[in-house]
Design an enzyme around this catalytic site. Structure first.
Site, mmCIF file in Angstrom:
data_model
loop_
_atom_site.group_PDB
_atom_site.id
_atom_site.type_symbol
_atom_site.label_atom_id
_atom_site.label_comp_id
_atom_site.label_asym_id
_atom_site.label_seq_id
_atom_site.Cartn_x
_atom_site.Cartn_y
_atom_site.Cartn_z
ATOM 1 N N GLN A 170 9.809 26.775 -0.148
ATOM 2 C CA GLN A 170 9.734 25.574 -0.071
ATOM 3 C C GLN A 170 11.393 25.150 -0.465
ATOM 4 O OE1 GLN A 170 8.586 23.815 -4.159
ATOM 5 N NE2 GLN A 170 7.237 25.154 -4.371
ATOM 6 N N ASP B 237 8.909 18.465 -8.692
ATOM 7 C CA ASP B 237 8.349 20.113 -7.767
ATOM 8 C C ASP B 237 7.494 19.455 -6.893
ATOM 9 O OD1 ASP B 237 8.326 22.075 -6.194
ATOM 10 O OD2 ASP B 237 8.147 22.922 -8.148
ATOM 11 N N ASN C 106 8.552 -3.229 3.322
ATOM 12 C CA ASN C 106 6.847 -3.366 3.412
ATOM 13 C C ASN C 106 6.468 -3.292 4.866
ATOM 14 O OD1 ASN C 106 4.142 -2.920 2.754
ATOM 15 N ND2 ASN C 106 3.776 -5.009 2.520
ATOM 16 N N GLU D 260 12.795 21.733 1.788
ATOM 17 C CA GLU D 260 12.872 20.966 1.026
ATOM 18 C C GLU D 260 14.402 20.636 1.209
ATOM 19 O OE1 GLU D 260 11.742 21.736 -3.720
ATOM 20 O OE2 GLU D 260 9.379 22.321 -2.200
ATOM 21 N N HIS E 245 0.850 -1.839 -0.061
ATOM 22 C CA HIS E 245 0.036 -0.072 0.332
ATOM 23 C C HIS E 245 0.868 1.209 -0.292
ATOM 24 C CE1 HIS E 245 -2.850 -2.454 1.715
ATOM 25 N NE2 HIS E 245 -3.402 -1.658 1.170
ATOM 26 N N ASP F 182 14.240 17.978 -1.284
ATOM 27 C CA ASP F 182 15.095 17.901 -2.238
ATOM 28 C C ASP F 182 15.531 16.610 -3.502
ATOM 29 O OD1 ASP F 182 14.801 20.518 -2.361
ATOM 30 O OD2 ASP F 182 17.001 21.098 -1.304
HETATM 31 MN MN MN Z 1 2.758 -1.827 3.759
HETATM 32 MN MN MN Z 2 9.543 21.811 -4.673
#
Ligand code: MN
Ligand code: MN
Length: 213
Positions: free
Chosen positions: A203, A193, A84, A207, A53, A184
């Protein structure tokens, strides 16, 4: 073309959490445009990868339809079972603990990147007779806000953002914190982006930072 989502994005708050059990109704998404390959509930069989998921079942437990929606195969990527079930799951658990234990609300984006993962049958580039790409890594970005309103305008250069890139491999370590990177880094990996609705100056700051809490 790769029969996986490019990315999946969702909001997580207390309103999403309840007592609905896992519906486990993995199924193709018949809302895909005609002519697109619809991954079936059995398409991952024998490939050595979990139906991983992106938006977790446990993030949608308020209602049966909400939980069931996470079992559409368009929410899945072939994910190495150890990744997972341990590292990725540990981060999912941590994210929910922020909501249930510290009164946060979260904006989350997650997806696959690249080709070639190592599951229970070793390194594979594809499964399901080459129809489904096996990603080389999985990534996630979590924007953490105090529970409140007018969310977009509350995000600033002090806002906590947790980003990870994890190898899609059974040899991954269990501590999700070891896989933290900057937004980034995720943008460089994916070409996207991310958080693009925020002012560029915001940002630039949030970021480039790597979470260390
Ligand atoms: Mn999972
Ligand atoms: Mn960005």
């Amino acid at each position: 073309d790769w029969s996986t989502p490019n990315w999946v994005s969702w909001h997580l708050s207390l309103e999403d959490l309840g007592s609905t059990p896992r519906q486990d109704d993995f199924r193709p998404n018949d809302a895909l445009p005609s002519g697109w390959y619809q991954v079936q509930n059995f398409s991952y069989n024998g490939g050595g990868f979990d139906r991983g998921h992106m938006c977790p079942s446990a993030d949608r437990t308020a209602t049966v339809p909400a939980n069931s929606s996470t079992f559409l195969m368009t929410n899945m990527v072939p994910q190495a079972p150890v990744c997972n079930q341990t590292t990725w799951a540990n981060l999912e658990d941590y994210a929910r603990s922020l909501v249930t234990g510290t009164n946060k609300e979260l904006y989350i984006i997650a997806g696959p990147a690249g080709t070639g993962g190592t599951g229970n049958s070793g390194l594979l580039n594809t499964i399901d007779n080459t129809r489904i790409n096996v990603p080389a890594s999985v990534w996630k970005v979590i924007v953490v806000l105090d529970n409140g309103s007018d969310d977009l305008n509350r995000i600033n250069t002090s806002t906590r953002v947790i980003s990870v890139i994890m190898p899609n491999s059974n040899t991954i370590g269990s501590n999700w914190r070891n896989y933290r990177v900057s937004v980034d880094d995720v943008e460089a990996l994916t070409g996207y982006d991310l958080l693009s609705t925020l002012p560029t100056a915001t940002q630039t700051v949030i970021e480039s930072r790597v979470d260390n809490l």
